[in-house]
Design a protein around this motif. Structure first.
Motif, PDB file in Angstrom:
ATOM      1  N   ILE A 106       9.434  45.645   9.939  1.00 16.58           N
ATOM      2  CA  ILE A 106       9.778  44.243  10.216  1.00 16.58           C
ATOM      3  C   ILE A 106      10.795  44.328  11.591  1.00 16.58           C
ATOM      4  CG2 ILE A 106      11.487  42.304   9.531  1.00 16.58           C
ATOM      5  CD1 ILE A 106      10.389  42.668   6.717  1.00 16.58           C
ATOM      6  N   GLY A 107      11.673  45.448  11.720  1.00 17.15           N
ATOM      7  CA  GLY A 107      12.475  45.389  12.780  1.00 17.15           C
ATOM      8  C   GLY A 107      11.749  45.872  13.938  1.00 17.15           C
ATOM      9  N   ASP A 108      10.571  46.864  13.959  1.00 14.53           N
ATOM     10  CA  ASP A 108       9.879  46.950  15.079  1.00 14.53           C
ATOM     11  C   ASP A 108       9.026  45.936  15.604  1.00 14.53           C
ATOM     12  OD1 ASP A 108       8.803  49.536  16.823  1.00 14.53           O
ATOM     13  OD2 ASP A 108       7.127  48.460  15.992  1.00 14.53           O
ATOM     14  N   GLY A 109       8.589  45.234  14.651  1.00 12.05           N
ATOM     15  CA  GLY A 109       7.632  44.074  15.041  1.00 12.05           C
ATOM     16  C   GLY A 109       8.090  42.866  15.442  1.00 12.05           C
ATOM     17  N   LEU A 110       9.383  42.456  15.399  1.00 14.17           N
ATOM     18  CA  LEU A 110       9.842  41.207  15.454  1.00 14.17           C
ATOM     19  C   LEU A 110       9.587  40.352  16.526  1.00 14.17           C
ATOM     20  CD1 LEU A 110      12.938  41.429  16.560  1.00 14.17           C
ATOM     21  CD2 LEU A 110      13.325  42.001  14.725  1.00 14.17           C
ATOM     22  N   GLU A 111       9.547  41.096  17.651  1.00  8.30           N
ATOM     23  CA  GLU A 111       9.374  40.679  19.297  1.00  8.30           C
ATOM     24  C   GLU A 111       7.961  40.581  19.428  1.00  8.30           C
ATOM     25  OE1 GLU A 111       9.307  45.124  20.131  1.00  8.30           O
ATOM     26  OE2 GLU A 111      10.230  44.122  18.629  1.00  8.30           O
ATOM     27  N   GLN A 112       6.988  41.197  18.721  1.00  5.82           N
ATOM     28  CA  GLN A 112       5.635  41.268  18.900  1.00  5.82           C
ATOM     29  C   GLN A 112       4.769  39.925  19.557  1.00  5.82           C
ATOM     30  OE1 GLN A 112       2.326  42.257  16.155  1.00  5.82           O
ATOM     31  NE2 GLN A 112       2.416  44.247  17.094  1.00  5.82           N
ATOM     32  N   GLY A 113       5.158  38.661  18.732  1.00  5.63           N
ATOM     33  CA  GLY A 113       4.514  37.744  19.318  1.00  5.63           C
ATOM     34  C   GLY A 113       5.122  36.543  20.326  1.00  5.63           C
ATOM     35  N   TRP A 114       6.210  37.139  20.614  1.00  5.47           N
ATOM     36  CA  TRP A 114       6.977  36.400  21.862  1.00  5.47           C
ATOM     37  C   TRP A 114       7.623  37.018  23.003  1.00  5.47           C
ATOM     38  CZ3 TRP A 114      12.190  37.785  22.393  1.00  5.47           C
ATOM     39  CH2 TRP A 114      12.750  38.109  21.206  1.00  5.47           C
ATOM     40  N   LEU A 115       7.745  38.437  22.858  1.00  4.96           N
ATOM     41  CA  LEU A 115       8.460  39.044  24.054  1.00  4.96           C
ATOM     42  C   LEU A 115       7.640  39.039  25.226  1.00  4.96           C
ATOM     43  CD1 LEU A 115      10.754  40.925  24.876  1.00  4.96           C
ATOM     44  CD2 LEU A 115       9.294  42.974  24.385  1.00  4.96           C
ATOM     45  N   THR A 127       5.838  36.598  26.433  1.00  3.17           N
ATOM     46  CA  THR A 127       6.253  35.019  26.945  1.00  3.17           C
ATOM     47  C   THR A 127       7.655  35.020  27.503  1.00  3.17           C
ATOM     48  OG1 THR A 127       4.577  33.986  25.364  1.00  3.17           O
ATOM     49  CG2 THR A 127       6.304  32.583  26.529  1.00  3.17           C
ATOM     50  N   TYR A 128       8.627  35.617  26.773  1.00  5.67           N
ATOM     51  CA  TYR A 128       9.871  35.675  27.084  1.00  5.67           C
ATOM     52  C   TYR A 128      10.141  36.348  28.608  1.00  5.67           C
ATOM     53  CZ  TYR A 128      14.935  36.891  27.003  1.00  5.67           C
ATOM     54  OH  TYR A 128      16.341  37.261  27.739  1.00  5.67           O
ATOM     55  N   LEU A 129       9.532  37.618  28.689  1.00  6.07           N
ATOM     56  CA  LEU A 129       9.614  38.209  29.915  1.00  6.07           C
ATOM     57  C   LEU A 129       8.964  37.445  31.122  1.00  6.07           C
ATOM     58  CD1 LEU A 129       8.923  41.753  28.623  1.00  6.07           C
ATOM     59  CD2 LEU A 129      11.016  40.700  29.276  1.00  6.07           C
ATOM     60  N   THR A 130       7.940  36.947  30.949  1.00  5.33           N
ATOM     61  CA  THR A 130       7.186  36.119  31.887  1.00  5.33           C
ATOM     62  C   THR A 130       8.154  34.937  32.469  1.00  5.33           C
ATOM     63  OG1 THR A 130       5.721  35.022  30.385  1.00  5.33           O
ATOM     64  CG2 THR A 130       4.789  36.863  31.682  1.00  5.33           C
ATOM     65  N   GLN A 131       8.768  34.234  31.462  1.00 11.39           N
ATOM     66  CA  GLN A 131       9.489  33.190  31.818  1.00 11.39           C
ATOM     67  C   GLN A 131      10.852  33.652  32.490  1.00 11.39           C
ATOM     68  OE1 GLN A 131      10.342  31.556  27.779  1.00 11.39           O
ATOM     69  NE2 GLN A 131       8.568  30.192  27.977  1.00 11.39           N
ATOM     70  N   ASN A 132      11.181  35.085  32.459  1.00 12.19           N
ATOM     71  CA  ASN A 132      12.263  35.372  33.409  1.00 12.19           C
ATOM     72  C   ASN A 132      11.747  36.362  34.425  1.00 12.19           C
ATOM     73  OD1 ASN A 132      14.721  35.106  31.616  1.00 12.19           O
ATOM     74  ND2 ASN A 132      13.342  35.100  30.211  1.00 12.19           N
ATOM     75  N   ASN A 133      10.822  35.981  35.083  1.00  9.64           N
ATOM     76  CA  ASN A 133      10.334  36.267  36.268  1.00  9.64           C
ATOM     77  C   ASN A 133       9.538  37.630  36.390  1.00  9.64           C
ATOM     78  OD1 ASN A 133      11.656  34.033  37.481  1.00  9.64           O
ATOM     79  ND2 ASN A 133      13.417  35.040  37.381  1.00  9.64           N
ATOM     80  N   MET A 134       8.915  38.012  35.160  1.00  6.34           N
ATOM     81  CA  MET A 134       8.223  39.165  35.188  1.00  6.34           C
ATOM     82  C   MET A 134       6.690  38.603  35.249  1.00  6.34           C
ATOM     83  SD  MET A 134       9.456  42.285  32.778  1.00  6.34           S
ATOM     84  CE  MET A 134       8.290  43.244  33.092  1.00  6.34           C
ATOM     85  N   THR A 135       5.999  39.402  35.968  1.00  7.54           N
ATOM     86  CA  THR A 135       4.543  38.842  36.141  1.00  7.54           C
ATOM     87  C   THR A 135       3.738  39.444  34.840  1.00  7.54           C
ATOM     88  OG1 THR A 135       3.634  40.847  37.218  1.00  7.54           O
ATOM     89  CG2 THR A 135       4.629  39.076  38.617  1.00  7.54           C
ATOM     90  N   VAL A 136       2.449  38.715  34.800  1.00  8.55           N
ATOM     91  CA  VAL A 136       1.587  38.914  33.540  1.00  8.55           C
ATOM     92  C   VAL A 136       1.375  40.717  33.889  1.00  8.55           C
ATOM     93  CG1 VAL A 136      -0.688  38.671  32.415  1.00  8.55           C
ATOM     94  CG2 VAL A 136       0.656  36.600  33.311  1.00  8.55           C
ATOM     95  N   PRO A 193      15.508  30.335  16.975  1.00  9.93           N
ATOM     96  CA  PRO A 193      15.972  28.971  17.417  1.00  9.93           C
ATOM     97  C   PRO A 193      17.804  28.993  16.907  1.00  9.93           C
ATOM     98  CG  PRO A 193      14.080  28.551  16.150  1.00  9.93           C
ATOM     99  CD  PRO A 193      14.391  29.928  15.861  1.00  9.93           C
ATOM    100  N   ILE A 194      17.847  29.996  16.104  1.00  8.27           N
ATOM    101  CA  ILE A 194      19.174  30.314  15.596  1.00  8.27           C
ATOM    102  C   ILE A 194      20.050  31.270  16.391  1.00  8.27           C
ATOM    103  CG2 ILE A 194      20.894  30.739  13.796  1.00  8.27           C
ATOM    104  CD1 ILE A 194      18.706  29.955  11.928  1.00  8.27           C
ATOM    105  N   LEU A 195      19.388  32.577  16.500  1.00  5.33           N
ATOM    106  CA  LEU A 195      20.227  33.583  17.301  1.00  5.33           C
ATOM    107  C   LEU A 195      19.900  33.781  18.933  1.00  5.33           C
ATOM    108  CD1 LEU A 195      19.419  36.538  14.422  1.00  5.33           C
ATOM    109  CD2 LEU A 195      21.516  34.925  14.716  1.00  5.33           C
ATOM    110  N   GLY A 196      18.724  33.084  19.177  1.00  5.85           N
ATOM    111  CA  GLY A 196      18.366  33.324  20.501  1.00  5.85           C
ATOM    112  C   GLY A 196      17.587  34.833  20.569  1.00  5.85           C
ATOM    113  N   GLU A 197      16.948  34.962  21.810  1.00  6.48           N
ATOM    114  CA  GLU A 197      15.969  36.202  22.062  1.00  6.48           C
ATOM    115  C   GLU A 197      16.907  37.396  21.835  1.00  6.48           C
ATOM    116  OE1 GLU A 197      13.958  32.667  23.917  1.00  6.48           O
ATOM    117  OE2 GLU A 197      16.091  33.420  24.040  1.00  6.48           O
TER     118      GLU A 197
END
Length: 423
Positions: free
Chosen positions: A31-40, A42-51, A171-175
């Protein structure tokens, strides 16, 4: 009396009671290892990283996973599963600390690549060392079920519960705080998997020369036993496409009319069905045949259901019911590759650790191949070209499996003999 009843109940499910805490530990750790799998991504591209940069980061991570996956089987055999699980925890924690304190805040790719890769070295050493533990401990006639339970724990944490946890935590903790919370899960999982699991295999005392020979065996076994090498290739194909989807499919689904929330539900359903069917196909394969299950339900089933997952939105738009059904079917067919974890070690019973290293290498390579193929083809062929590349790979895996089978006499012995657990 109560303890005996619990042991009987758990035994009927194909899980040894002494190994229960280990399975639970893998679930929580992943769970700890995979919690960012579905959204990381998207988060990075929204913060100026390219695909392309995101694909590079995930591919580099995949290389680290593949390397650690290959070493995990042999190292667990040499030093013992517990010691390698501890090593995996330490590497994961170190990688996470630097990635979150320096890498993401600066968005410096030269820092993010090695630190995220260090994080990637951790989970294979933890999880796959426990898988080696299982292959030594479980009776041969229940091995398919035993490894099925492992993949339930592994995929349940990595791909399902981690994603669902993030859907509530973000939504509660943020990325950033959600990423930090991974350390709590991995620590708790390690307590269960390392300290509370009640059985172990004997530690093998080896000289440095013998240890190097064993590590080398983790490569040469693929050539000495070609079927083992072929099994590793099939394992690499198994989840390559599934791991590559996160690079481009969210954007495709949103362009097709789905909301991000609907996409996450579809993605979660894919892995939820995978978790359930890991156990179902693991148990069923002990009856209908390991090779048959991988070939037809895994290879052909994945090819057909993956095509549906892509083309249902293409032809029918944002039809939620059709698309989530296709996702569920794809996830269940991915699970039909589970018997490889029983079949491949049985092809080299005197070198199970080395055989598992090849299989684990394939599992690790899939985390590299999926994003790498997407990154290489998405610009020229588009999403459809990437999907067809994944479909072709599953068809190829079916053809390869024609040659990956136990001799009939050995298979009969594996399925019928009563083998005492190794300690």
């Amino acid at each position: 009396m109560k303890s005996n009843l619990q042991a009987v109940s758990v035994g009927k499910l194909g899980m040894d009671r002494k190994m229960m805490m280990g399975y639970l530990g893998v679930l929580i750790f992943m769970i700890g290892d995979g919690l960012e799998q579905g959204w990381l991504s998207t988060y990075l591209t929204q913060n100026n990283m390219t695909v392309q940069e995101v694909a590079t980061l995930l591919s580099f991570y995949g290389i680290a996973v593949a390397f650690a996956s290959w070493l995990s089987g042999v190292l667990a055999e040499i030093y013992g599963p517990r010691k390698m699980m501890i090593t995996g925890l330490v590497l994961f924690v170190l990688g996470t600390l630097v990635f979150l304190t320096v890498g993401i805040p600066t968005m410096n790719l030269s820092v993010m690549l090695p630190t995220y890769a260090l994080r990637g070295l951790g989970y294979p050493l933890f999880a796959y060392s426990f898988l080696v533990w299982i292959t030594y401990y479980a009776p041969a006639e229940r091995l398919g079920t035993a490894v099925g339970w492992f993949w339930v724990s592994f995929a349940g944490g990595l791909n399902m519960l981690g994603a669902y946890y993030s859907s509530f935590a973000l939504p509660i903790l943020g990325e950033m705080n959600t990423l930090w919370s991974a350390l709590a899960f991995t620590t708790i999982g390690s307590i269960f998997g390392i300290l509370l699991c009640k059985t172990d295999i004997e530690k093998t005392e080896l000289t440095i020369k013998q240890a190097l020979k064993q590590i080398t065996k983790g490569i040469t076994i693929a050539f000495e036993r070609p079927k083992v090498g072929l099994g590793g290739i099939v394992r690499a194909i198994n989840t390559a496409g599934a791991y590559g989807l996160v690079v481009f499919l969210p954007a495709y689904m949103i362009d097709s009319g789905f909301t991000m929330s609907q996409w996450l539900q579809i993605y979660g359903a894919l892995w939820a069905s995978n978790v359930v069917f890991n156990l179902i196909w693991g148990a069923a394969a002990d009856r209908i045949g390991w090779q048959f299950t991988v070939m037809w339900i895994g290879g052909i089933g994945c090819a057909v259901s993956l095509a549906c997952l892509y083309y249902f939105p293409y032809f029918f738009g944002a039809n939620y019911l059709l698309t989530i059904t296709a996702a569920i079917c794809f996830g269940s067919c991915l699970a039909a590759y589970v018997p490889l974890s029983a079949l491949v070690p049985s092809l080299a019973p005197e070198n199970r650790g080395a055989a598992m290293s090849i299989l684990n290498l394939g599992a690790g390579l899939s985390t590299f191949l999926g994003p790498a193929i997407a990154g290489a083809l998405i610009g020229s062929l588009g999403a459809s070209g990437v999907i067809w590349a994944y479909i072709a790979m599953h068809v190829i895996s079916t053809f390869i499996m024609i040659f990956v089978k136990l001799p009939k006499d050995v298979q009969q012995e594996q399925l019928s003999a009563e083998v005492a657990p190794a300690h």
